[in-house]
Design a protein around this motif. Structure first.
Motif, PDB file in Angstrom:
ATOM      1  N   ALA A  75       0.826  -1.207   0.000  1.00  0.00           N
ATOM      2  CA  ALA A  75       0.000   0.000   0.000  1.00  0.00           C
ATOM      3  C   ALA A  75       0.857   1.252   0.000  1.00  0.00           C
ATOM      4  N   VAL A  76       1.957   1.217   0.756  1.00  0.00           N
ATOM      5  CA  VAL A  76       2.856   2.377   0.840  1.00  0.00           C
ATOM      6  C   VAL A  76       3.650   2.534  -0.444  1.00  0.00           C
ATOM      7  N   GLY A  77       4.124   1.432  -0.998  1.00  0.00           N
ATOM      8  CA  GLY A  77       4.967   1.477  -2.197  1.00  0.00           C
ATOM      9  C   GLY A  77       4.483   0.532  -3.266  1.00  0.00           C
ATOM     10  N   PRO A  78       3.521   0.939  -4.092  1.00  0.00           N
ATOM     11  CA  PRO A  78       2.946   0.028  -5.093  1.00  0.00           C
ATOM     12  C   PRO A  78       3.906  -0.386  -6.204  1.00  0.00           C
ATOM     13  N   PHE A  79       4.900   0.458  -6.496  1.00  0.00           N
ATOM     14  CA  PHE A  79       5.873   0.115  -7.535  1.00  0.00           C
ATOM     15  C   PHE A  79       7.276   0.113  -6.926  1.00  0.00           C
ATOM     16  N   GLN A  80       7.751  -1.085  -6.585  1.00  0.00           N
ATOM     17  CA  GLN A  80       9.077  -1.251  -6.004  1.00  0.00           C
ATOM     18  C   GLN A  80       9.926  -2.105  -6.945  1.00  0.00           C
ATOM     19  N   PHE A  81      11.168  -1.683  -7.127  1.00  0.00           N
ATOM     20  CA  PHE A  81      12.063  -2.372  -8.049  1.00  0.00           C
ATOM     21  C   PHE A  81      13.376  -2.727  -7.353  1.00  0.00           C
ATOM     22  N   LYS A  82      13.986  -3.805  -7.798  1.00  0.00           N
ATOM     23  CA  LYS A  82      15.183  -4.316  -7.129  1.00  0.00           C
ATOM     24  C   LYS A  82      16.401  -3.408  -7.308  1.00  0.00           C
ATOM     25  N   ALA A  83      16.650  -2.950  -8.526  1.00  0.00           N
ATOM     26  CA  ALA A  83      17.872  -2.197  -8.815  1.00  0.00           C
ATOM     27  C   ALA A  83      17.799  -0.783  -8.244  1.00  0.00           C
ATOM     28  N   ALA A  84      18.881  -0.368  -7.602  1.00  0.00           N
ATOM     29  CA  ALA A  84      18.960   0.988  -7.040  1.00  0.00           C
ATOM     30  C   ALA A  84      19.491   1.935  -8.108  1.00  0.00           C
ATOM     31  N   CYS A  85      18.628   2.303  -9.031  1.00  0.00           N
ATOM     32  CA  CYS A  85      19.009   3.197 -10.128  1.00  0.00           C
ATOM     33  C   CYS A  85      17.783   4.006 -10.527  1.00  0.00           C
ATOM     34  N   ALA A  86      17.902   4.781 -11.589  1.00  0.00           N
ATOM     35  CA  ALA A  86      16.757   5.572 -12.058  1.00  0.00           C
ATOM     36  C   ALA A  86      15.563   4.641 -12.223  1.00  0.00           C
ATOM     37  N   PRO A  87      14.394   5.041 -11.703  1.00  0.00           N
ATOM     38  CA  PRO A  87      13.260   4.107 -11.655  1.00  0.00           C
ATOM     39  C   PRO A  87      12.801   3.572 -13.000  1.00  0.00           C
ATOM     40  N   HIS A  88      12.830   4.386 -14.050  1.00  0.00           N
ATOM     41  CA  HIS A  88      12.387   3.867 -15.351  1.00  0.00           C
ATOM     42  C   HIS A  88      13.362   2.818 -15.874  1.00  0.00           C
ATOM     43  N   ILE A  89      14.641   2.946 -15.501  1.00  0.00           N
ATOM     44  CA  ILE A  89      15.626   1.940 -15.893  1.00  0.00           C
ATOM     45  C   ILE A  89      15.441   0.678 -15.052  1.00  0.00           C
ATOM     46  N   ALA A  90      15.210   0.858 -13.740  1.00  0.00           N
ATOM     47  CA  ALA A  90      14.970  -0.283 -12.861  1.00  0.00           C
ATOM     48  C   ALA A  90      13.734  -1.063 -13.311  1.00  0.00           C
ATOM     49  N   ALA A  91      12.702  -0.340 -13.738  1.00  0.00           N
ATOM     50  CA  ALA A  91      11.486  -0.998 -14.221  1.00  0.00           C
ATOM     51  C   ALA A  91      11.763  -1.777 -15.501  1.00  0.00           C
ATOM     52  N   ALA A  92      12.530  -1.172 -16.420  1.00  0.00           N
ATOM     53  CA  ALA A  92      12.852  -1.843 -17.681  1.00  0.00           C
ATOM     54  C   ALA A  92      13.669  -3.111 -17.447  1.00  0.00           C
ATOM     55  N   LEU A  93      14.551  -3.089 -16.468  1.00  0.00           N
ATOM     56  CA  LEU A  93      15.350  -4.276 -16.155  1.00  0.00           C
ATOM     57  C   LEU A  93      14.488  -5.457 -15.742  1.00  0.00           C
ATOM     58  N   GLU A  94      13.310  -5.158 -15.198  1.00  0.00           N
ATOM     59  CA  GLU A  94      12.401  -6.215 -14.762  1.00  0.00           C
ATOM     60  C   GLU A  94      11.281  -6.464 -15.768  1.00  0.00           C
ATOM     61  N   GLY A  95      11.338  -5.765 -16.914  1.00  0.00           N
ATOM     62  CA  GLY A  95      10.304  -5.943 -17.917  1.00  0.00           C
ATOM     63  C   GLY A  95       8.953  -5.429 -17.471  1.00  0.00           C
ATOM     64  N   ARG A  96       8.975  -4.406 -16.616  1.00  0.00           N
ATOM     65  CA  ARG A  96       7.737  -3.837 -16.086  1.00  0.00           C
ATOM     66  C   ARG A  96       7.618  -2.371 -16.486  1.00  0.00           C
ATOM     67  N   GLY A  97       6.429  -1.840 -16.344  1.00  0.00           N
ATOM     68  CA  GLY A  97       6.208  -0.428 -16.577  1.00  0.00           C
ATOM     69  C   GLY A  97       5.605   0.205 -15.336  1.00  0.00           C
ATOM     70  N   ILE A  98       5.770   1.515 -15.200  1.00  0.00           N
ATOM     71  CA  ILE A  98       5.166   2.262 -14.100  1.00  0.00           C
ATOM     72  C   ILE A  98       3.886   2.901 -14.639  1.00  0.00           C
ATOM     73  N   GLU A  99       2.771   2.566 -14.062  1.00  0.00           N
ATOM     74  CA  GLU A  99       1.471   3.013 -14.562  1.00  0.00           C
ATOM     75  C   GLU A  99       1.040   4.272 -13.815  1.00  0.00           C
ATOM     76  N   ARG A 100       0.930   5.353 -14.546  1.00  0.00           N
ATOM     77  CA  ARG A 100       0.595   6.648 -13.928  1.00  0.00           C
ATOM     78  C   ARG A 100      -0.750   6.603 -13.207  1.00  0.00           C
ATOM     79  N   ALA A 101      -1.754   6.009 -13.842  1.00  0.00           N
ATOM     80  CA  ALA A 101      -3.079   5.946 -13.228  1.00  0.00           C
ATOM     81  C   ALA A 101      -3.050   5.146 -11.928  1.00  0.00           C
TER      82      ALA A 101
END
Length: 239
Positions: A75-101
């Motif tokens: 609930a606190v963090g709906p989009f969490q990624f493993k890599a400690a880097c720019a979030p859009h890059i961290a998301a791409a590394l996991e094959g995921r996207g960050i959904e604005r809505a």
């Protein structure tokens, strides 16, 4: 779709690693001690570690623990990624996207349970989260006033003034700023603080909400004790 109307603020920083989580947790503690039902929200978090058999983000855990309502990490963090880097890059590394809505939906869900929402951004104010939106867009979606955490170190005046201009250019209100000591050996610290007070006050009518020293044990209560009670009461409409 807009966020449910509520008191709160969007906490951003002049850069990454300037103490946004520390200040956000302190704000939650301050509100909780005044009987407010408050929730922390870190919509995007990059960098997790294995804790008790599951991947967890330290910042998300800190906001969860400082909230005065019981919350899950999801609930606190709906989009969490493993890599400690720019979030859009961290998301791409996991094959995921960050959904604005979905980020706004998460805020709305918390707003239904709490009187006040403290939202912590990621990195600085204009961090890309996808091909067509960034963290500043999320702040606009939420419609909350902004609190800027200024990391006290060489270059902080320029970083603070540029961040403040970016906030204003998005039509958002800079409700105040907190000076957080990043470099305890910073030269001319008081002169820098005086300039920040003058320029952020003159250009944006933004008050200083506190000056936080470098603490050995930065518990939210210890950090909150260095914030300005009167200024926070005005910020949150509790005066």
């Amino acid at each position: 779709m807009t966020a449910v109307a509520l008191r709160g603020c969007f906490v951003t920083g002049t850069d990454t690693e300037v103490g946004k989580t520390r200040i956000s947790a302190a704000l939650l503690h301050w509100l909780g001690m005044r009987g407010q039902r408050c929730a922390g929200y870190k919509p995007v978090a990059a960098g997790t570690q294995l804790i008790e058999g599951k991947q967890a983000n330290e910042d998300v855990g800190a906001l969860r623990d400082a909230s005065s309502v019981a919350l899950t990490d999801a609930a606190v963090g709906p989009f969490q990624f493993k890599a400690a880097c720019a979030p859009h890059i961290a998301a791409a590394l996991e094959g995921r996207g960050i959904e604005r809505a979905a980020l706004l939906q998460g805020a709305n869900a918390l707003a239904a349970r709490a009187e006040c929402l403290i939202v912590e951004g990621v990195g600085g104010f204009c961090v890309p989260l996808g091909l067509h939106f960034d963290s500043a867009d999320v702040a606009m979606d939420l419609g909350l006033s902004v609190v800027l955490v200024v990391g006290l170190r060489l270059g902080c005046i320029n970083h603070a003034l540029l961040s403040a201009e970016a906030i204003r250019s998005r039509g958002l209100r800079l409700a105040g700023w907190v000076a957080n000591t990043v470099d305890p050996a910073m030269l001319h610290r008081d002169d820098n603080l005086a300039t920040l007070r003058h320029e952020l006050g003159r250009r944006h009518q933004a008050p200083c909400l506190g000056v936080v020293s470098r603490l050995t044990s930065p518990h939210p209560a210890a950090v909150a004790a260095q914030l300005d009670d009167a200024a926070l009461q005005l910020l949150f409409g509790l005066s």
